[in-house]
Design a protein around this motif. Structure first.
Motif, PDB file in Angstrom:
ATOM      1  N   LEU A   1     -47.948   4.157 -33.508  1.00  0.00           N
ATOM      2  CA  LEU A   1     -46.997   3.051 -33.416  1.00  0.00           C
ATOM      3  C   LEU A   1     -46.369   3.004 -32.020  1.00  0.00           C
ATOM      4  O   LEU A   1     -45.269   3.495 -31.787  1.00  0.00           O
ATOM      5  CB  LEU A   1     -45.916   3.196 -34.491  1.00  0.00           C
ATOM      6  CG  LEU A   1     -46.426   3.119 -35.936  1.00  0.00           C
ATOM      7  CD1 LEU A   1     -45.289   3.387 -36.923  1.00  0.00           C
ATOM      8  CD2 LEU A   1     -47.066   1.766 -36.217  1.00  0.00           C
TER       9      LEU A   1
ATOM     10  N   MET B   1     -46.946  -2.280 -31.918  1.00  0.00           N
ATOM     11  CA  MET B   1     -46.445  -2.148 -33.283  1.00  0.00           C
ATOM     12  C   MET B   1     -45.642  -3.357 -33.740  1.00  0.00           C
ATOM     13  O   MET B   1     -45.358  -3.514 -34.922  1.00  0.00           O
ATOM     14  CB  MET B   1     -45.579  -0.901 -33.394  1.00  0.00           C
ATOM     15  CG  MET B   1     -44.322  -0.923 -32.546  1.00  0.00           C
ATOM     16  SD  MET B   1     -43.304   0.549 -32.766  1.00  0.00           S
ATOM     17  CE  MET B   1     -42.668   0.282 -34.417  1.00  0.00           C
TER      18      MET B   1
ATOM     19  N   ALA C   1     -52.334   5.138 -38.740  1.00  0.00           N
ATOM     20  CA  ALA C   1     -51.499   4.048 -38.232  1.00  0.00           C
ATOM     21  C   ALA C   1     -50.074   4.524 -37.983  1.00  0.00           C
ATOM     22  O   ALA C   1     -49.425   4.118 -37.009  1.00  0.00           O
ATOM     23  CB  ALA C   1     -51.505   2.886 -39.224  1.00  0.00           C
TER      24      ALA C   1
ATOM     25  N   SER D   1     -55.314   0.875 -36.426  1.00  0.00           N
ATOM     26  CA  SER D   1     -55.649   2.135 -35.762  1.00  0.00           C
ATOM     27  C   SER D   1     -56.925   2.738 -36.339  1.00  0.00           C
ATOM     28  O   SER D   1     -57.228   2.554 -37.520  1.00  0.00           O
ATOM     29  CB  SER D   1     -54.504   3.127 -35.923  1.00  0.00           C
ATOM     30  OG  SER D   1     -53.290   2.554 -35.478  1.00  0.00           O
TER      31      SER D   1
ATOM     32  N   THR E   1     -54.798   0.374 -30.646  1.00  0.00           N
ATOM     33  CA  THR E   1     -53.358   0.559 -30.841  1.00  0.00           C
ATOM     34  C   THR E   1     -52.825   1.689 -29.971  1.00  0.00           C
ATOM     35  O   THR E   1     -51.617   1.906 -29.926  1.00  0.00           O
ATOM     36  CB  THR E   1     -53.037   0.857 -32.318  1.00  0.00           C
ATOM     37  OG1 THR E   1     -53.650   2.105 -32.693  1.00  0.00           O
ATOM     38  CG2 THR E   1     -53.562  -0.246 -33.224  1.00  0.00           C
TER      39      THR E   1
ATOM     40  N   LEU F   1     -42.889  -2.461 -42.120  1.00  0.00           N
ATOM     41  CA  LEU F   1     -44.233  -1.911 -42.234  1.00  0.00           C
ATOM     42  C   LEU F   1     -44.390  -1.351 -43.638  1.00  0.00           C
ATOM     43  O   LEU F   1     -43.575  -0.536 -44.086  1.00  0.00           O
ATOM     44  CB  LEU F   1     -44.464  -0.821 -41.196  1.00  0.00           C
ATOM     45  CG  LEU F   1     -44.595  -1.301 -39.749  1.00  0.00           C
ATOM     46  CD1 LEU F   1     -44.542  -0.126 -38.785  1.00  0.00           C
ATOM     47  CD2 LEU F   1     -45.887  -2.093 -39.560  1.00  0.00           C
TER      48      LEU F   1
ATOM     49  N   ARG G   1     -47.493  -5.202 -41.296  1.00  0.00           N
ATOM     50  CA  ARG G   1     -46.148  -5.730 -41.037  1.00  0.00           C
ATOM     51  C   ARG G   1     -46.004  -7.122 -41.649  1.00  0.00           C
ATOM     52  O   ARG G   1     -46.820  -8.016 -41.407  1.00  0.00           O
ATOM     53  CB  ARG G   1     -45.857  -5.805 -39.536  1.00  0.00           C
ATOM     54  CG  ARG G   1     -44.410  -6.267 -39.257  1.00  0.00           C
ATOM     55  CD  ARG G   1     -44.071  -6.255 -37.768  1.00  0.00           C
ATOM     56  NE  ARG G   1     -44.109  -4.918 -37.202  1.00  0.00           N
ATOM     57  CZ  ARG G   1     -43.135  -4.013 -37.336  1.00  0.00           C
ATOM     58  NH1 ARG G   1     -42.054  -4.302 -38.055  1.00  0.00           N
ATOM     59  NH2 ARG G   1     -43.242  -2.825 -36.768  1.00  0.00           N
TER      60      ARG G   1
ATOM     61  N   ARG H   1     -51.907  -2.779 -39.154  1.00  0.00           N
ATOM     62  CA  ARG H   1     -51.962  -1.882 -38.009  1.00  0.00           C
ATOM     63  C   ARG H   1     -53.365  -1.282 -38.006  1.00  0.00           C
ATOM     64  O   ARG H   1     -53.714  -0.512 -38.901  1.00  0.00           O
ATOM     65  CB  ARG H   1     -50.913  -0.766 -38.128  1.00  0.00           C
ATOM     66  CG  ARG H   1     -49.481  -1.263 -38.241  1.00  0.00           C
ATOM     67  CD  ARG H   1     -49.103  -2.184 -37.089  1.00  0.00           C
ATOM     68  NE  ARG H   1     -49.372  -1.553 -35.797  1.00  0.00           N
ATOM     69  CZ  ARG H   1     -49.898  -2.204 -34.762  1.00  0.00           C
ATOM     70  NH1 ARG H   1     -50.247  -3.466 -34.858  1.00  0.00           N
ATOM     71  NH2 ARG H   1     -50.099  -1.570 -33.621  1.00  0.00           N
TER      72      ARG H   1
END
Length: 388
Positions: free
Chosen positions: A230, A213, A226, A221, A192, A303, A313, A219
């Protein structure tokens, strides 16, 4: 004078020939958008990867449809036991002889599980009690079975030996990556941020998914939170492409040929498309989920940590709006997800109140046109051939 005119004529002719050569090269290049380092790596026809959906949303039919159409079909194995992984891979191989991808979560237990005590769980249940009451459901005891573990699932990956093993939320151990190489399994990590991409390349993976993002779902990460990772996809692609030497797969907000063209122009070697494939008849999403992806409200995503305890998301609904400032009260992953299963929050489990369900979606949902995966790929290829 005559000699000068001859030279001038020859120069003009040479210039014309060069222009014709350039035109010819451009014309040929227009047909070669699908030949990239990633397609060469796997021997597939098109640099199009179907996103691997966790949570039971992947299907054998979708994976094999994409693979047989020339892309890379994927299957998210995150909720599956080793036995189920082996069974699913066997079924996939009965329906395609093309390369396919199996995906796992390297970090499948949040560290703060150890500190989430009974008082924290009581706070969680008090927060959600009105919603359980509204549905006439009892508050569950704290779930004890948190699902299969990555280390056990990975052994099944070694056994079935897919063409590609992709992973999120971290980097496998060096010995495990080396074993993949010995077994002929290509490895694809997910980043990410640029720092994560660099770390993945140093670990020796074969390719990197750079996910912006805009992407639907989690997400993923792993170097920072996270919330601190983004980055939009079209800012991320060129930075990652400049930072690493291995193939880059762009993911997040891509649903049509314009997105593919932009990603390839910015330095990607392939694209990973999630929401557009999730909306097709072949995916394992429920019909109400698919219908919502084609509805006008699909442009409104958020999110949230409400559904799994990790930032994800999906489409806005009553639950995400009423609890949008309560993320710090959610249980760690995967406890939160198990808890929410009792509220019937997942589309695959029931047809309960959509106000309380998770409908994963990326920010490109309003661009969706096609409801069949094979038709989707054919349309993308045709449009890309026209764009060049």
């Amino acid at each position: 004078m005559q000699r000068r005119n001859v030279i001038k004529t020859l120069s003009v002719s040479a210039l014309g020939a060069n222009i014709d050569t350039l035109k010819g090269t451009a014309k040929n290049d227009k047909k070669m958008w699908n030949k990239t380092r990633f397609t060469d790596l796997l021997g597939i026809s098109y640099p199009i990867v179907q996103g691997p959906f966790g949570g039971g949303l992947s299907s054998v039919e979708l994976t094999t449809t994409v693979a047989n159409a020339g892309g890379l079909g994927s299957f998210g194995m995150q909720p599956y036991t080793p036995e189920q992984i082996i069974e699913t891979a066997t079924t996939i191989r009965k329906q395609t002889n093309k390369p396919f991808n199996l995906n796992l979560w390297v970090n499948d237990r949040d560290a703060r599980l150890a500190d989430f005590d009974d008082n924290d769980y009581k706070t969680l249940t008090a927060l959600f009690k009105p919603y359980f009451d509204e549905l006439g459901l009892p508050i569950p005891e704290r779930p004890q079975n948190l699902g299969p573990k990555y280390e056990d699932q990975l052994q099944a990956i070694f056994e079935v030996k897919p063409a590609v093993f992709s992973f999120v939320y971290g980097i496998p151990l060096a010995n495990d990556l080396e074993k993949c190489r010995r077994l002929g399994i290509k490895t694809v990590g997910t980043a990410t941020t640029v720092d994560e991409a660099i770390a993945l390349e140093k670990a020796g993976v074969d390719a990197i998914v750079a996910t912006g993002m805009e992407a639907g779902g989690h997400r993923v990460s792993f170097l920072r939170s996270a919330e601190d990772s983004l980055t939009g996809l079209f800012a991320l692609i060129p930075q990652v492409a400049d930072a690493v030497k291995i193939p880059v797969i762009a993911a997040g907000g891509i649903a049509d040929a314009r997105g593919i063209k932009a990603a390839l122009t910015l330095g990607a070697d392939a694209v990973q498309i999630g929401t557009a494939f999730l909306a097709t008849t072949q995916s394992n999403a429920t019909q109400d989920h698919k219908d919502r992806l084609f509805a006008p409200d699909a442009r409104y995503t958020i999110l949230t940590k409400v559904f799994t305890g990790r930032l994800s998301r999906g489409l806005k609904n009553r639950l995400t709006e009423e609890l949008k400032d309560k993320g710090h009260l959610m249980a760690p992953y995967p406890l939160q997800g198990k808890f929410m299963g009792h509220l019937k929050a997942y589309p695959a489990t029931s047809s309960s109140n959509p106000d309380f369900k998770s409908f994963w979606a990326g920010q490109s949902a309003s661009l969706l046109k096609y409801k069949d995966a094979k038709v989707l790929i054919e349309a993308l290829v045709q449009e890309m051939n026209q764009l060049g």
